[in-house]
Design a protein around this motif. Structure first.
Motif, PDB file in Angstrom:
ATOM      1  N   THR A  72       0.824  -1.205   0.000  1.00 42.04           N
ATOM      2  CA  THR A  72       0.000   0.000   0.000  1.00 42.04           C
ATOM      3  C   THR A  72       0.858   1.254   0.000  1.00 42.04           C
ATOM      4  O   THR A  72       2.082   1.197   0.131  1.00 42.04           O
ATOM      5  CB  THR A  72      -0.919   0.060   1.248  1.00 42.04           C
ATOM      6  OG1 THR A  72      -0.126   0.365   2.407  1.00 42.04           O
ATOM      7  CG2 THR A  72      -1.673  -1.229   1.464  1.00 42.04           C
ATOM      8  N   THR A  73       0.171   2.383  -0.106  1.00 39.27           N
ATOM      9  CA  THR A  73       0.797   3.668   0.162  1.00 39.27           C
ATOM     10  C   THR A  73       0.895   3.845   1.676  1.00 39.27           C
ATOM     11  O   THR A  73       0.395   3.023   2.447  1.00 39.27           O
ATOM     12  CB  THR A  73      -0.048   4.805  -0.419  1.00 39.27           C
ATOM     13  OG1 THR A  73      -1.303   4.856   0.283  1.00 39.27           O
ATOM     14  CG2 THR A  73      -0.309   4.596  -1.902  1.00 39.27           C
ATOM     15  N   ASP A 113      -3.724   3.000   1.044  1.00 41.02           N
ATOM     16  CA  ASP A 113      -4.372   2.751  -0.240  1.00 41.02           C
ATOM     17  C   ASP A 113      -3.537   1.773  -1.071  1.00 41.02           C
ATOM     18  O   ASP A 113      -2.328   1.664  -0.882  1.00 41.02           O
ATOM     19  CB  ASP A 113      -4.527   4.063  -1.014  1.00 41.02           C
ATOM     20  CG  ASP A 113      -5.410   5.064  -0.293  1.00 41.02           C
ATOM     21  OD1 ASP A 113      -6.371   4.631   0.375  1.00 41.02           O
ATOM     22  OD2 ASP A 113      -5.128   6.277  -0.391  1.00 41.02           O
ATOM     23  N   ARG A 114      -4.200   1.090  -1.992  1.00 40.40           N
ATOM     24  CA  ARG A 114      -3.492   0.123  -2.832  1.00 40.40           C
ATOM     25  C   ARG A 114      -2.365   0.824  -3.588  1.00 40.40           C
ATOM     26  O   ARG A 114      -2.565   1.854  -4.224  1.00 40.40           O
ATOM     27  CB  ARG A 114      -4.448  -0.545  -3.814  1.00 40.40           C
ATOM     28  CG  ARG A 114      -3.798  -1.667  -4.632  1.00 40.40           C
ATOM     29  CD  ARG A 114      -4.794  -2.290  -5.596  1.00 40.40           C
ATOM     30  NE  ARG A 114      -4.221  -3.466  -6.248  1.00 40.40           N
ATOM     31  CZ  ARG A 114      -3.438  -3.423  -7.332  1.00 40.40           C
ATOM     32  NH1 ARG A 114      -3.157  -2.248  -7.897  1.00 40.40           N
ATOM     33  NH2 ARG A 114      -2.970  -4.536  -7.863  1.00 40.40           N
ATOM     34  N   TRP A 115      -1.159   0.247  -3.542  1.00 41.27           N
ATOM     35  CA  TRP A 115       0.002   0.843  -4.205  1.00 41.27           C
ATOM     36  C   TRP A 115       0.078   0.393  -5.655  1.00 41.27           C
ATOM     37  O   TRP A 115      -0.223  -0.758  -5.982  1.00 41.27           O
ATOM     38  CB  TRP A 115       1.284   0.444  -3.475  1.00 41.27           C
ATOM     39  CG  TRP A 115       2.514   1.124  -4.006  1.00 41.27           C
ATOM     40  CD1 TRP A 115       3.026   2.327  -3.619  1.00 41.27           C
ATOM     41  CD2 TRP A 115       3.382   0.640  -5.036  1.00 41.27           C
ATOM     42  NE1 TRP A 115       4.158   2.624  -4.336  1.00 41.27           N
ATOM     43  CE2 TRP A 115       4.386   1.612  -5.219  1.00 41.27           C
ATOM     44  CE3 TRP A 115       3.389  -0.513  -5.829  1.00 41.27           C
ATOM     45  CZ2 TRP A 115       5.411   1.456  -6.153  1.00 41.27           C
ATOM     46  CZ3 TRP A 115       4.401  -0.674  -6.766  1.00 41.27           C
ATOM     47  CH2 TRP A 115       5.408   0.306  -6.908  1.00 41.27           C
ATOM     48  N   ARG A 116       0.474   1.316  -6.518  1.00 43.15           N
ATOM     49  CA  ARG A 116       0.891   0.985  -7.881  1.00 43.15           C
ATOM     50  C   ARG A 116       2.116   1.820  -8.204  1.00 43.15           C
ATOM     51  O   ARG A 116       2.534   2.662  -7.398  1.00 43.15           O
ATOM     52  CB  ARG A 116      -0.233   1.182  -8.896  1.00 43.15           C
ATOM     53  CG  ARG A 116      -0.890   2.532  -8.904  1.00 43.15           C
ATOM     54  CD  ARG A 116      -1.849   2.652 -10.076  1.00 43.15           C
ATOM     55  NE  ARG A 116      -1.137   3.074 -11.286  1.00 43.15           N
ATOM     56  CZ  ARG A 116      -1.451   2.668 -12.513  1.00 43.15           C
ATOM     57  NH1 ARG A 116      -2.418   1.788 -12.702  1.00 43.15           N
ATOM     58  NH2 ARG A 116      -0.791   3.118 -13.563  1.00 43.15           N
ATOM     59  N   ASP A 146       2.986   4.390  -9.716  1.00 45.80           N
ATOM     60  CA  ASP A 146       3.019   5.843  -9.696  1.00 45.80           C
ATOM     61  C   ASP A 146       2.371   6.422  -8.434  1.00 45.80           C
ATOM     62  O   ASP A 146       1.968   7.581  -8.411  1.00 45.80           O
ATOM     63  CB  ASP A 146       2.318   6.405 -10.939  1.00 45.80           C
ATOM     64  CG  ASP A 146       0.897   5.879 -11.110  1.00 45.80           C
ATOM     65  OD1 ASP A 146       0.443   5.085 -10.265  1.00 45.80           O
ATOM     66  OD2 ASP A 146       0.242   6.262 -12.105  1.00 45.80           O
ATOM     67  N   ALA A 147       2.293   5.610  -7.360  1.00 45.37           N
ATOM     68  CA  ALA A 147       1.525   6.005  -6.177  1.00 45.37           C
ATOM     69  C   ALA A 147       2.345   6.604  -5.052  1.00 45.37           C
ATOM     70  O   ALA A 147       1.797   6.978  -4.033  1.00 45.37           O
ATOM     71  CB  ALA A 147       0.747   4.802  -5.638  1.00 45.37           C
TER      72      ALA A 147
END
Length: 277
Positions: free
Chosen positions: A239-240, A244-247, A249-250
């Protein structure tokens, strides 16, 4: 064989091929250069290993779109399209020929060759190969494994037994952040470590050798995408700092086995707050 299975197989093959080139040059007379700082290194082996990875991918997927760490331009004789960033549509590959170049250049065995296949900006396969140690971590559509044996994140739920890794470079500018990491990790968990290869540490969390890790700075895609895919496929959480879900560009990255994840996020937030203040 499905398209995704094929891409997963090529991901592993490319990581192994690039890793073999890097291993051949390990502990030899390297040509070492600096990039952004005196500890941000690149060697001739990084470039040679990357060329082998790209050639392996291009052999199966001519014209493949690739995001890679070293020298953002096409290599003569290798049919790939070098991109500056991970695309949000279509297929691409993300390559780090030697993750942990400072370890590599200092003849420390902990470094990795890492390759991910992405589709629509999300990973669909990943491979992280530690040639000097002899371990390969892979995730495809049907399995996630270390050396072809199924792997899973740690089941440890007691924070006092957690070992948490710190990801990223160690520099004088980050002294406050690193001091905060040590203090907060000691207060909230059992132990903290720094290894010098981000993809290697993400693989360790995926395999249950560590319970968690944080990257207070936004990681580069080649340092993170393959490892995050391994981790999630092995049952972990990425996560961040806000949960929140990490990707790719997060921003900053927080990973864990899923237990006490909010505490791990709190350590990451404390590191960020220490720099801001």
């Amino acid at each position: 064989m499905s398209e995704t299975t094929h891409r997963a197989a090529v991901t592993e093959r490319a990581a192994r091929a690039g890793g073999a080139v890097a291993k051949r040059e390990f502990r030899t007379a390297l040509r070492v250069e600096t990039k952004s700082s005196e500890t941000d290194l690149v060697t001739n082996a990084d470039r040679e290993a990357q060329e082998q990875v790209l050639a392996t991918i291009a052999g199966e997927f001519p014209g493949a779109r690739v995001v890679c760490e070293e020298e953002q331009h096409s290599i003569a004789g290798v049919d790939v399209d070098i991109l500056a960033s991970v695309p949000d549509s279509g297929d691409a590959w993300v390559v780090d020929p030697i993750d942990g170049t400072a370890n590599y250049a200092n003849e420390i065995r902990f470094w990795a060759t890492s390759v991910a296949a992405v589709s629509g900006g999300e990973p669909v396969a990943g491979a992280t190969y530690l040639p000097s140690i002899g371990d390969i971590y892979t995730a495809g559509p049907e399995s996630v494994s270390r050396n072809d044996e199924p792997m899973t994140v740690s089941e440890e739920a007691d924070p006092d037994a957690f070992t948490v890794g710190l990801l990223g470079r160690w520099s004088p500018e980050d002294s406050t952040r690193h001091g905060t990491f040590i203090r907060e990790t000691t207060a909230r968990f059992g132990d903290g470590r720094r290894f010098g290869s981000m993809q290697g540490v993400l693989a360790f969390v995926a395999a249950g050798n560590l319970e968690a890790a944080i990257m207070p700075d936004p990681p580069e895609p080649w340092d993170s995408i393959a490892g995050v895919h391994l981790l999630r496929r092995a049952g972990g959480t990425a996560t961040t700092v806000d949960g929140d879900r990490w990707r790719h560009d997060a921003g900053p990255l927080v990973v864990s086995n899923g237990h006490c994840h909010d505490r791990v996020c709190a350590v990451a937030q404390a590191c960020l707050d220490a720099v801001e203040t």
